[in-house]
Design an enzyme around this catalytic site. Structure first.
Site, PDB file in Angstrom:
ATOM      1  N   HIS A  80      96.451 -14.815 -49.814  1.00 56.07           N
ATOM      2  CA  HIS A  80      95.300 -14.053 -50.312  1.00 56.07           C
ATOM      3  C   HIS A  80      94.842 -14.585 -51.659  1.00 56.07           C
ATOM      4  O   HIS A  80      95.625 -15.116 -52.436  1.00 56.07           O
ATOM      5  CB  HIS A  80      95.581 -12.539 -50.356  1.00 56.07           C
ATOM      6  CG  HIS A  80      96.466 -12.061 -51.458  1.00 56.07           C
ATOM      7  ND1 HIS A  80      97.209 -10.899 -51.369  1.00 56.07           N
ATOM      8  CD2 HIS A  80      96.746 -12.543 -52.692  1.00 56.07           C
ATOM      9  CE1 HIS A  80      97.877 -10.705 -52.495  1.00 56.07           C
ATOM     10  NE2 HIS A  80      97.614 -11.697 -53.304  1.00 56.07           N
ATOM     11  N   ASN A  98     100.847 -14.633 -48.758  1.00 55.60           N
ATOM     12  CA  ASN A  98     100.148 -14.691 -47.463  1.00 55.60           C
ATOM     13  C   ASN A  98      98.823 -15.443 -47.576  1.00 55.60           C
ATOM     14  O   ASN A  98      98.022 -15.420 -46.655  1.00 55.60           O
ATOM     15  CB  ASN A  98      99.914 -13.268 -46.926  1.00 55.60           C
ATOM     16  CG  ASN A  98      99.076 -12.428 -47.883  1.00 55.60           C
ATOM     17  OD1 ASN A  98      98.573 -12.924 -48.893  1.00 55.60           O
ATOM     18  ND2 ASN A  98      98.914 -11.150 -47.568  1.00 55.60           N
ATOM     19  N   GLU A 157      92.797 -10.308 -48.058  1.00 53.73           N
ATOM     20  CA  GLU A 157      93.992 -10.478 -47.243  1.00 53.73           C
ATOM     21  C   GLU A 157      93.660 -11.248 -45.957  1.00 53.73           C
ATOM     22  O   GLU A 157      92.497 -11.314 -45.554  1.00 53.73           O
ATOM     23  CB  GLU A 157      94.552  -9.095 -46.881  1.00 53.73           C
ATOM     24  CG  GLU A 157      94.881  -8.211 -48.083  1.00 53.73           C
ATOM     25  CD  GLU A 157      96.176  -8.598 -48.790  1.00 53.73           C
ATOM     26  OE1 GLU A 157      96.612  -9.764 -48.707  1.00 53.73           O
ATOM     27  OE2 GLU A 157      96.758  -7.720 -49.444  1.00 53.73           O
ATOM     28  N   ASP A 162      89.874  -8.121 -59.300  1.00 54.49           N
ATOM     29  CA  ASP A 162      90.275  -6.954 -58.507  1.00 54.49           C
ATOM     30  C   ASP A 162      90.892  -5.860 -59.379  1.00 54.49           C
ATOM     31  O   ASP A 162      91.177  -6.069 -60.557  1.00 54.49           O
ATOM     32  CB  ASP A 162      91.261  -7.372 -57.397  1.00 54.49           C
ATOM     33  CG  ASP A 162      92.294  -8.389 -57.874  1.00 54.49           C
ATOM     34  OD1 ASP A 162      92.497  -8.507 -59.094  1.00 54.49           O
ATOM     35  OD2 ASP A 162      92.910  -9.055 -57.030  1.00 54.49           O
TER      36      ASP A 162
HETATM   37  C1  F6R Z   1      95.414 -10.761 -59.059  1.00 56.64           C
HETATM   38  C2  F6R Z   1      95.057 -11.387 -57.807  1.00 56.64           C
HETATM   39  C3  F6R Z   1      96.096 -11.786 -56.822  1.00 56.64           C
HETATM   40  C4  F6R Z   1      97.201 -12.638 -57.447  1.00 56.64           C
HETATM   41  C5  F6R Z   1      98.234 -13.081 -56.417  1.00 56.64           C
HETATM   42  C6  F6R Z   1      99.381 -13.852 -57.035  1.00 56.64           C
HETATM   43  O1  F6R Z   1      94.258 -10.455 -59.807  1.00 56.64           O
HETATM   44  O2  F6R Z   1      93.917 -11.568 -57.566  1.00 56.64           O
HETATM   45  O3  F6R Z   1      95.488 -12.494 -55.782  1.00 56.64           O
HETATM   46  O4  F6R Z   1      96.617 -13.775 -58.044  1.00 56.64           O
HETATM   47  O5  F6R Z   1      98.761 -11.955 -55.768  1.00 56.64           O
HETATM   48  O6  F6R Z   1     100.062 -13.023 -57.906  1.00 56.64           O
HETATM   49  P1  F6R Z   1     101.206 -13.589 -58.860  1.00 56.64           P
HETATM   50  O7  F6R Z   1     100.540 -14.479 -59.844  1.00 56.64           O
HETATM   51  O8  F6R Z   1     101.784 -12.358 -59.517  1.00 56.64           O
HETATM   52  O9  F6R Z   1     102.178 -14.308 -58.002  1.00 56.64           O
END
Ligand code: F6R
Length: 237
Positions: free
Chosen positions: A138, A136, A143, A67
């Site tokens: 994701h 959440n 989401e 992303d």
């Molecule tokens: C980032 C991504 C997100 C993160 C998720 C957890 O490329 O795809 O889904 O993996 O938000 O983020 P952290 O590791 O910062 O807790």
């Protein structure tokens, strides 16, 4: 599904780096699906160390990231392209032309997203997809929703995600939208590796042991036949 509990972030990172490094050793021209965020930083550090020690060679590896924020260019320290260069690509022998991150500046984002899915297919699919998980549930920026979104597309970030990620934007300017790989490309990966810290225990448990529902997007991983989960906690999932 292989579920591995670790005591520390360092241990989780070392195991994740071992799995990713193993993939590179087995198939030097593999396609790695990569993630950003706090969770994978330690694994990237360990992979850099293995490169410096002469164990890993990334010269033929191709990468596709999950992303990117809309509106941030690659010189913006909060962009995911900057994150990947800074934490990983700048320190290994990978040709940046073989590293792909959705272009968050694309104005024709529909074409950008369609081309991203085409690109993944043209690369022969993803050999190993690394994932973090949001509070959440994701993965990528898929989401919670009333259906699983399949295609790469532009999404509005939820309040919960904006709150969680606003720590990276202390001076404001948190983007409201992102481009994210959809579930078709993620689930078409031959192998999936999910990593999660102790703060994610409840949502990981819900995703792995609860019902498969788009309200907990990561729960769809239960349907994939080659998933490894490495989490840090003092109790079993
Ligand atoms: C980032 C991504 C997100 C993160 C998720 C957890 O490329 O795809 O889904 O993996 O938000 O983020 P952290 O590791 O910062 O807790």
């Amino acid at each position: 599904m292989r579920i591995i509990k670790t005591k520390t972030y360092e241990e989780m990172s070392a195991i994740a780096a071992g799995i990713i490094g193993g993939q590179v050793l087995l198939k030097p021209n593999c396609v790695l699906g990569l993630a950003t965020g706090s969770s994978p930083i330690g694994a990237y550090k360990d992979l850099v160390k293995s490169y410096e020690d002469g164990i890993l060679d990334f010269s033929e590896v191709r990468t596709v990231n999950l992303d990117e924020y809309c509106g941030l260019d690659d010189t913006n320290p909060n962009s995911y392209r900057y994150f990947m260069n800074h934490n990983f690509f700048d320190h290994i022998n990978i040709d940046k032309y073989r590293t792909y991150v959705p272009n968050g500046l694309a104005t024709d984002w529909k074409t950008e997203c369609d081309n991203y899915d085409k690109l993944i297919r043209a690369l022969g699919g993803i050999d190993l997809q690394l994932l973090g998980i949001g509070f959440n549930g994701h993965i990528g920026f898929n989401e919670p929703s009333d259906h699983f979104e399949l295609e790469t597309r532009r999404v509005a970030l939820t309040e919960s995600t904006m709150k969680a990620n606003s720590r990276f934007f202390p001076n404001g300017g948190m983007p409201t939208h992102a481009l994210t790989m959809g579930f078709k490309s993620i689930l078409s990966a031959k192998k999936i590796l999910l990593i999660a810290g102790p703060e994610k225990f409840d949502i990981v448990q819900k995703a792995l042991k609860g019902p498969v529902t788009p309200e907990v997007p990561a729960s769809i991983l239960q349907l994939h036949d080659n998933v490894s989960v490495v989490y840090t906690a003092d109790r079993d999932i």
